[in-house]
Design a protein around this motif. Sequence first.
Motif, PDB file in Angstrom:
ATOM      1  N   ALA A  21       0.822  -1.207   0.000  1.00  0.00           N
ATOM      2  CA  ALA A  21       0.000   0.000   0.000  1.00  0.00           C
ATOM      3  C   ALA A  21       0.859   1.262   0.000  1.00  0.00           C
ATOM      4  O   ALA A  21       0.579   2.218  -0.731  1.00  0.00           O
ATOM      5  N   VAL A  22       1.902   1.265   0.789  1.00  0.00           N
ATOM      6  CA  VAL A  22       2.790   2.441   0.836  1.00  0.00           C
ATOM      7  C   VAL A  22       3.500   2.640  -0.496  1.00  0.00           C
ATOM      8  O   VAL A  22       3.567   3.756  -1.028  1.00  0.00           O
ATOM      9  N   LEU A  23       4.024   1.557  -1.063  1.00  0.00           N
ATOM     10  CA  LEU A  23       4.724   1.673  -2.343  1.00  0.00           C
ATOM     11  C   LEU A  23       3.764   2.052  -3.475  1.00  0.00           C
ATOM     12  O   LEU A  23       4.117   2.835  -4.360  1.00  0.00           O
ATOM     13  N   GLY A  24       2.550   1.522  -3.446  1.00  0.00           N
ATOM     14  CA  GLY A  24       1.568   1.876  -4.467  1.00  0.00           C
ATOM     15  C   GLY A  24       1.164   3.336  -4.390  1.00  0.00           C
ATOM     16  O   GLY A  24       1.030   4.011  -5.417  1.00  0.00           O
ATOM     17  N   ALA A  25       0.955   3.823  -3.187  1.00  0.00           N
ATOM     18  CA  ALA A  25       0.602   5.230  -3.027  1.00  0.00           C
ATOM     19  C   ALA A  25       1.751   6.137  -3.456  1.00  0.00           C
ATOM     20  O   ALA A  25       1.535   7.168  -4.114  1.00  0.00           O
ATOM     21  N   ALA A  26       2.966   5.749  -3.114  1.00  0.00           N
ATOM     22  CA  ALA A  26       4.130   6.540  -3.524  1.00  0.00           C
ATOM     23  C   ALA A  26       4.287   6.539  -5.044  1.00  0.00           C
ATOM     24  O   ALA A  26       4.576   7.571  -5.651  1.00  0.00           O
ATOM     25  N   TYR A  27       4.068   5.389  -5.659  1.00  0.00           N
ATOM     26  CA  TYR A  27       4.163   5.305  -7.120  1.00  0.00           C
ATOM     27  C   TYR A  27       3.122   6.202  -7.779  1.00  0.00           C
ATOM     28  O   TYR A  27       3.427   6.940  -8.714  1.00  0.00           O
ATOM     29  N   ALA A  28       1.886   6.139  -7.307  1.00  0.00           N
ATOM     30  CA  ALA A  28       0.828   6.951  -7.898  1.00  0.00           C
ATOM     31  C   ALA A  28       1.090   8.434  -7.694  1.00  0.00           C
ATOM     32  O   ALA A  28       0.792   9.257  -8.569  1.00  0.00           O
ATOM     33  N   HIS A  29       1.650   8.788  -6.551  1.00  0.00           N
ATOM     34  CA  HIS A  29       1.892  10.204  -6.262  1.00  0.00           C
ATOM     35  C   HIS A  29       3.049  10.764  -7.083  1.00  0.00           C
ATOM     36  O   HIS A  29       2.953  11.861  -7.640  1.00  0.00           O
ATOM     37  N   PHE A  30       4.154  10.033  -7.139  1.00  0.00           N
ATOM     38  CA  PHE A  30       5.361  10.566  -7.774  1.00  0.00           C
ATOM     39  C   PHE A  30       5.477  10.233  -9.262  1.00  0.00           C
ATOM     40  O   PHE A  30       6.030  11.016 -10.024  1.00  0.00           O
ATOM     41  N   ILE A  31       4.984   9.082  -9.696  1.00  0.00           N
ATOM     42  CA  ILE A  31       5.197   8.637 -11.069  1.00  0.00           C
ATOM     43  C   ILE A  31       3.892   8.515 -11.839  1.00  0.00           C
ATOM     44  O   ILE A  31       3.861   8.670 -13.047  1.00  0.00           O
ATOM     45  N   GLY A  32       2.804   8.230 -11.167  1.00  0.00           N
ATOM     46  CA  GLY A  32       1.524   7.879 -11.786  1.00  0.00           C
ATOM     47  C   GLY A  32       1.002   8.855 -12.813  1.00  0.00           C
ATOM     48  O   GLY A  32       1.602   9.882 -13.118  1.00  0.00           O
ATOM     49  N   CYS A  33      -0.139   8.532 -13.338  1.00  0.00           N
ATOM     50  CA  CYS A  33      -0.809   9.273 -14.407  1.00  0.00           C
ATOM     51  C   CYS A  33      -1.170  10.685 -13.931  1.00  0.00           C
ATOM     52  O   CYS A  33      -1.891  10.845 -12.955  1.00  0.00           O
ATOM     53  N   ARG A  34      -0.711  11.688 -14.625  1.00  0.00           N
ATOM     54  CA  ARG A  34      -0.958  13.074 -14.232  1.00  0.00           C
ATOM     55  C   ARG A  34      -2.328  13.571 -14.684  1.00  0.00           C
ATOM     56  O   ARG A  34      -2.879  14.504 -14.110  1.00  0.00           O
ATOM     57  N   THR A  35      -2.889  12.966 -15.738  1.00  0.00           N
ATOM     58  CA  THR A  35      -4.166  13.454 -16.254  1.00  0.00           C
ATOM     59  C   THR A  35      -5.351  12.897 -15.480  1.00  0.00           C
ATOM     60  O   THR A  35      -6.446  13.430 -15.583  1.00  0.00           O
ATOM     61  N   GLY A  36      -5.150  11.827 -14.735  1.00  0.00           N
ATOM     62  CA  GLY A  36      -6.240  11.233 -13.969  1.00  0.00           C
ATOM     63  C   GLY A  36      -7.066  10.241 -14.759  1.00  0.00           C
ATOM     64  O   GLY A  36      -8.069   9.735 -14.272  1.00  0.00           O
ATOM     65  N   THR A  37      -6.685   9.958 -16.002  1.00  0.00           N
ATOM     66  CA  THR A  37      -7.456   9.037 -16.830  1.00  0.00           C
ATOM     67  C   THR A  37      -7.058   7.582 -16.646  1.00  0.00           C
ATOM     68  O   THR A  37      -7.795   6.697 -17.056  1.00  0.00           O
ATOM     69  N   CYS A  38      -5.915   7.330 -16.051  1.00  0.00           N
ATOM     70  CA  CYS A  38      -5.479   5.954 -15.823  1.00  0.00           C
ATOM     71  C   CYS A  38      -6.264   5.378 -14.637  1.00  0.00           C
ATOM     72  O   CYS A  38      -6.275   5.977 -13.566  1.00  0.00           O
ATOM     73  N   PRO A  39      -6.904   4.227 -14.814  1.00  0.00           N
ATOM     74  CA  PRO A  39      -7.742   3.709 -13.734  1.00  0.00           C
ATOM     75  C   PRO A  39      -6.963   3.254 -12.504  1.00  0.00           C
ATOM     76  O   PRO A  39      -7.500   3.292 -11.403  1.00  0.00           O
ATOM     77  N   LEU A  40      -5.724   2.861 -12.666  1.00  0.00           N
ATOM     78  CA  LEU A  40      -4.974   2.335 -11.526  1.00  0.00           C
ATOM     79  C   LEU A  40      -4.133   3.403 -10.837  1.00  0.00           C
ATOM     80  O   LEU A  40      -4.163   3.525  -9.616  1.00  0.00           O
ATOM     81  N   THR A  41      -3.384   4.162 -11.590  1.00  0.00           N
ATOM     82  CA  THR A  41      -2.471   5.130 -10.979  1.00  0.00           C
ATOM     83  C   THR A  41      -2.986   6.564 -11.018  1.00  0.00           C
ATOM     84  O   THR A  41      -2.271   7.477 -10.653  1.00  0.00           O
ATOM     85  N   GLY A  42      -4.219   6.775 -11.459  1.00  0.00           N
ATOM     86  CA  GLY A  42      -4.781   8.119 -11.491  1.00  0.00           C
ATOM     87  C   GLY A  42      -5.196   8.611 -10.109  1.00  0.00           C
ATOM     88  O   GLY A  42      -5.330   9.800  -9.888  1.00  0.00           O
ATOM     89  N   ASN A  43      -5.396   7.703  -9.173  1.00  0.00           N
ATOM     90  CA  ASN A  43      -5.828   8.046  -7.825  1.00  0.00           C
ATOM     91  C   ASN A  43      -4.915   7.334  -6.821  1.00  0.00           C
ATOM     92  O   ASN A  43      -4.693   6.130  -6.936  1.00  0.00           O
ATOM     93  N   VAL A  44      -4.420   8.056  -5.844  1.00  0.00           N
ATOM     94  CA  VAL A  44      -3.495   7.487  -4.860  1.00  0.00           C
ATOM     95  C   VAL A  44      -4.165   6.377  -4.059  1.00  0.00           C
ATOM     96  O   VAL A  44      -3.562   5.348  -3.776  1.00  0.00           O
ATOM     97  N   TRP A  45      -5.442   6.562  -3.701  1.00  0.00           N
ATOM     98  CA  TRP A  45      -6.137   5.567  -2.881  1.00  0.00           C
ATOM     99  C   TRP A  45      -6.374   4.268  -3.645  1.00  0.00           C
ATOM    100  O   TRP A  45      -6.270   3.180  -3.084  1.00  0.00           O
ATOM    101  N   THR A  46      -6.684   4.376  -4.918  1.00  0.00           N
ATOM    102  CA  THR A  46      -6.890   3.181  -5.731  1.00  0.00           C
ATOM    103  C   THR A  46      -5.585   2.411  -5.871  1.00  0.00           C
ATOM    104  O   THR A  46      -5.560   1.182  -5.750  1.00  0.00           O
ATOM    105  N   ALA A  47      -4.505   3.118  -6.124  1.00  0.00           N
ATOM    106  CA  ALA A  47      -3.208   2.460  -6.265  1.00  0.00           C
ATOM    107  C   ALA A  47      -2.776   1.814  -4.946  1.00  0.00           C
ATOM    108  O   ALA A  47      -2.261   0.689  -4.934  1.00  0.00           O
TER     109      ALA A  47
END
Length: 75
Positions: A21-47
Motif C-alpha cells: 500500500a505504501v509503495l503503491g501510493a508513492a508510485y501513484a503520487h510521484f510517477i503515476g498518471c498526471r491526467t487522472g485518466t489511468c484507472p490504476l495510478t490516477g488516484n493514490v487511494w486506488t493504487a
Amino acid sequence: MNIPPRLRAHWRTLAGAAVGAVLGAAYAHFIGCRTGTCPLTGNVWTAAGFFGFTGAIVGLPGPRKPGGQPEQPAS
C-alpha cells in the motif's frame, strides 16, 4: 507484549499489505498518471488498495509440511 495467535500466524500477509500500500501510493503520487485518466495510478487511494492487495497475496504463507516441522537446510 501479548500478540493474538491469529495475528502472529499472518504477520507476513499484514506486512506485505502494508508495504504494498505504501509503495503503491508513492508510485501513484510521484510517477503515476498526471491526467487522472489511468484507472490504476490516477488516484493514490486506488493504487494503494491495489498494491496493498497484491502485497498481501505475495505475503500469504505457503502450504505447511506434514508434521508441522519446518524443513531443515542441507548441510
